[in-house]
Motif scaffolding. Sequence first.
Motif, PDB file in Angstrom:
ATOM      1  N   THR A  30       1.002  13.135   0.263  1.00 51.56           N
ATOM      2  CA  THR A  30       1.296  11.914  -0.096  1.00 51.56           C
ATOM      3  C   THR A  30       2.815  11.442   0.558  1.00 51.56           C
ATOM      4  O   THR A  30       3.397  12.101   1.059  1.00 51.56           O
TER       5      THR A  30
ATOM      6  N   ARG B  73       0.642  -1.171   0.130  1.00 45.07           N
ATOM      7  CA  ARG B  73       0.135  -0.147  -0.027  1.00 45.07           C
ATOM      8  C   ARG B  73       0.694   1.166  -0.068  1.00 45.07           C
ATOM      9  O   ARG B  73       0.362   2.401  -0.197  1.00 45.07           O
TER      10      ARG B  73
ATOM     11  N   ASP C 138      -5.402   7.201   1.731  1.00 40.97           N
ATOM     12  CA  ASP C 138      -5.045   5.754   1.274  1.00 40.97           C
ATOM     13  C   ASP C 138      -4.601   5.170   2.153  1.00 40.97           C
ATOM     14  O   ASP C 138      -4.754   3.907   2.411  1.00 40.97           O
TER      15      ASP C 138
ATOM     16  N   ALA D 142       0.850   7.167  -2.667  1.00 37.37           N
ATOM     17  CA  ALA D 142      -0.140   7.110  -1.696  1.00 37.37           C
ATOM     18  C   ALA D 142      -0.214   8.125  -0.790  1.00 37.37           C
ATOM     19  O   ALA D 142       0.533   8.921  -0.476  1.00 37.37           O
TER      20      ALA D 142
END
Length: 83
Positions: A68, A25, A35, A30
């Motif tokens: 991110t 992940r 997320d 991400a």
Amino acid sequence: MQSQDEILERIRLTLIELFELEPARITPEARLYEDLEIDSIDVVDLMDEVQKHTGRKVTPEDFRSVRTVQDLATVVQRLLHAA
């Protein structure tokens, strides 16, 4: 001096350790909140880890633009290179 890839790997390992995230992940794209489900309390722990790693004081302003994993790597790189 650490490369961007080394910084990203360190962040990935930190996120896995702190928040028990699945490694797959954690990509540069991400988003931390959406997320990876990192909340504002988790960010405090993350800021502490960045401070330990860089040896520099980390302020909320440093994290203001972080959305991110890549944004976080950019902040870490800036802190590491600050003289």
